[in-house]
Scaffold this motif. Structure first.
Motif, short mmCIF file in Angstrom:
data_model
loop_
_atom_site.label_atom_id
_atom_site.label_comp_id
_atom_site.label_asym_id
_atom_site.label_seq_id
_atom_site.Cartn_x
_atom_site.Cartn_y
_atom_site.Cartn_z
N PHE A 1 65.12 64.98 25.02
CA PHE A 1 66.09 65.42 24.02
C PHE A 1 67.52 65.14 24.48
O PHE A 1 68.28 64.45 23.81
CB PHE A 1 65.89 66.92 23.75
CG PHE A 1 66.70 67.46 22.60
CD1 PHE A 1 66.20 67.46 21.31
CD2 PHE A 1 67.97 67.97 22.82
CE1 PHE A 1 66.95 67.95 20.25
CE2 PHE A 1 68.73 68.47 21.77
CZ PHE A 1 68.21 68.46 20.48
N GLN A 2 67.88 65.64 25.65
CA GLN A 2 69.26 65.45 26.12
C GLN A 2 69.52 64.00 26.48
O GLN A 2 70.62 63.48 26.26
CB GLN A 2 69.57 66.38 27.29
CG GLN A 2 68.64 66.23 28.46
CD GLN A 2 69.36 66.48 29.77
OE1 GLN A 2 70.43 65.96 30.01
NE2 GLN A 2 68.76 67.30 30.61
N SER A 3 68.49 63.33 27.00
CA SER A 3 68.65 61.93 27.38
C SER A 3 68.97 61.07 26.15
O SER A 3 69.77 60.14 26.22
CB SER A 3 67.38 61.44 28.07
OG SER A 3 67.44 60.05 28.29
N SER A 4 68.34 61.41 25.01
CA SER A 4 68.60 60.65 23.78
C SER A 4 70.07 60.73 23.40
O SER A 4 70.68 59.72 23.05
CB SER A 4 67.76 61.20 22.62
OG SER A 4 66.40 61.11 22.93
N PHE A 5 70.62 61.92 23.49
CA PHE A 5 72.04 62.07 23.13
C PHE A 5 72.93 61.29 24.09
O PHE A 5 73.95 60.72 23.70
CB PHE A 5 72.42 63.55 23.12
CG PHE A 5 71.99 64.24 21.84
CD1 PHE A 5 72.81 64.19 20.73
CD2 PHE A 5 70.78 64.90 21.76
CE1 PHE A 5 72.42 64.80 19.54
CE2 PHE A 5 70.38 65.52 20.59
CZ PHE A 5 71.20 65.47 19.46
N GLN A 6 72.52 61.25 25.38
CA GLN A 6 73.30 60.46 26.34
C GLN A 6 73.21 58.98 26.02
O GLN A 6 74.18 58.25 26.16
CB GLN A 6 72.81 60.76 27.76
CG GLN A 6 73.29 62.12 28.24
CD GLN A 6 72.58 62.59 29.48
OE1 GLN A 6 71.52 62.09 29.84
NE2 GLN A 6 73.17 63.57 30.15
#
Lengths: 255, 219
Positions: free
Chosen positions: B174-179
């Motif tokens: 999830f957070q990696s996608s935003f990064q």
């Protein structure tokens, strides 16, 4: 803390590029805890030379943490166990008596091993050649405050400029990605007025060159940031993504 | 430039991130539907009504094809990326240690493994409930079919493990996608991280609770 310790070194030995390498074990006694890691290797090499053996080849230059030559994988960690510390700034007081220390070169297809612990990092030079510079005429040094740069941009650009190109980011990344290095160079320029005229082509060319050189792909594990001796922030990578998208959308990235 | 690849590694990761986030949306909607099963009154009327309405939708085949495309692109590009990364380091280290605490089993390092288990779970799930390959008793209400599948020990086990690993996959994903999408800034990063943790825990607990509930309480 005792003033000297005995350690066992497991060092990667390889005669030349493309040759098969192997670990060799060297016991080293009475190493001063005040010695730096590289001085400890110097002591080992003196011992090897005195007994008629080949010294261990390793890179080093300034030995004060600013040139970026001395990259070693020490016990599986780039530049050893300390944060924001280059190999040359690591000292033997960080180790205990009786430790076995494994020393390996950076491992990446794009960083071929030349000999023992020395790797060829010219792939980084070629990425810089692809766009990590200004080719506009920036003129002489301007008068103070003639070009206004927001403090936040000046600081962020300066932080990115601290990258010494040592390759620890590539070495520590499980994908051997060079994106922290590339993003530091891209964001160093992109935040400053002198770097802005060429920002679209710069990011496009440097990323393309990085891919062409055979580095892996970033998967946001932030292992690079933890390994970086200069504390280059992972946020540069996120900024590079925006910079890259901006270039694509502007249609100016291929000029 | 000649011989230049069509898209860079940065764009490739961007597409993996976008497809991942869209799949997150699907998973959230799917869970919302599943949770209706907890409304047991009137022989699962709420769940049955939801399932029948969904199955009767004219647009359903289009949505299914869309989902298939998302899965194929997400997995295909990830495999390509994994392959490139393996090529980037042909010879590994004898010793490798993280400088970030929590070692090799951290979610960020086992995305491919958690992904494979989730894929196996999805395939079994499709075989069970979309194509009825293992259970195809005719004339059952949707809720009854689901309960029948969840009572099967193999499915129950696989669904629980699969759900938990899906949550673990999203913990980093999830957070990696935003990064990968370029969402930066300290504040936003912190918010995305917290939302990501809450989201992945909600997904894991939400999905895994059903087979556990059925196995323990709805024999």
């Amino acid at each position: 803390m005792s003033e000297s310790i005995n350690v066992t070194l497991k060092v990667w030995r390889q005669n030349g590029p493309g040759e098969a390498g192997r670990f060799e074990t060297y016991p080293l006694e009475n190493v001063s805890t005040h010695a730096s890691f590289l001085e400890m290797l110097d002591i080992l090499n003196e011992k090897l030379i005195n007994t008629g053996k080949m010294p261990v080849a390793f890179d080093s230059d300034c030995r004060e943490g600013i040139c970026g030559s001395c990259g070693l994988m020490i016990d599986g960690q780039a530049h050893g166990p300390d944060r924001e510390t280059a190999t040359c700034q690591l000292h033997m007081r960080r180790f205990s008596d009786g430790d076995t220390i494994t020393i390996e070169p950076w491992r990446a297809r794009s960083f071929p091993i030349l000999k023992d612990l020395v790797v060829d990092r010219s792939a980084f030079d070629r990425i810089i050649e692809a766009g990590g510079y200004n080719s506009i005429n920036a003129g002489n040094a301007p008068d103070a405050n003639a070009i206004l740069i927001p403090k936040i941009d000046a600081e962020a650009a300066m932080d990115a400029a601290a990258c010494i190109g040592c390759g620890a980011c590539v070495a520590a990344c499980k994908n051997a990605s060079a994106l922290l290095f590339v993003s530091a160079k891209v964001m160093h320029f992109a935040r400053l007025p002198q770097g802005k005229p060429e920002r679209e082509t710069r990011v496009a060319r440097m990323v393309a060159k990085m891919d062409e050189e055979g580095f892996g792909s970033c998967t946001n594990t932030t292992e690079c940031e933890a390994a970086c001796p200069k504390g280059i922030s992972f946020s540069n990578i996120v900024s590079l993504r925006r910079e890259s998208m901006r270039a694509q959308c502007s249609g100016r990235s291929t000029r | 430039m000649k011989g230049k690849p069509f898209f860079s590694s940065v764009v490739q990761k961007l597409v993996i991130g976008i497809t991942g986030l869209l799949l997150c949306g699907f998973v959230a909607a799917h869970l919302a539907g599943n949770l209706l099963l907890y409304s047991t009154s009137d022989r699962y009327a709420a769940f049955n009504k939801y399932a029948t309405t969904l199955h009767d939708m004219t647009l359903l085949p289009a949505i299914e094809i869309g989902l298939l495309v998302l899965f194929v692109v997400h997995i295909g590009l990830t495999l390509r990326m994994q392959f490139q990364s393996q090529k980037a380091r042909p010879e590994g280290y004898a010793v490798q240690k993280s400088k970030q605490g929590r070692g090799a089993l951290a979610a960020r390092n086992v995305m491919h493994l958690s992904g494979i288990v989730v894929l196996a779970f999805v395939l079994l799930h499709l075989a069970d409930l979309r194509f009825g390959l293992r259970f195809n008793e005719a004339g059952l209400a949707p809720a009854q079919t689901v309960l029948q599948v969840l009572r099967d020990p193999i499915s129950a086990m696989f669904y629980t493990v699969g759900s938990l690993l899906l949550g673990y996959h999203l913990f980093h994903g999830f957070q990696s996608s935003f990064q990968s999408l370029g969402f930066g800034g300290e504040r936003l990063t912190r918010i995305v991280k917290i939302v990501g943790i809450l989201f992945s825990v909600a997904i894991a607990v939400g999905f895994a609770s059903l087979p556990i509930w059925v196995t323990l309480l709805r024999k």
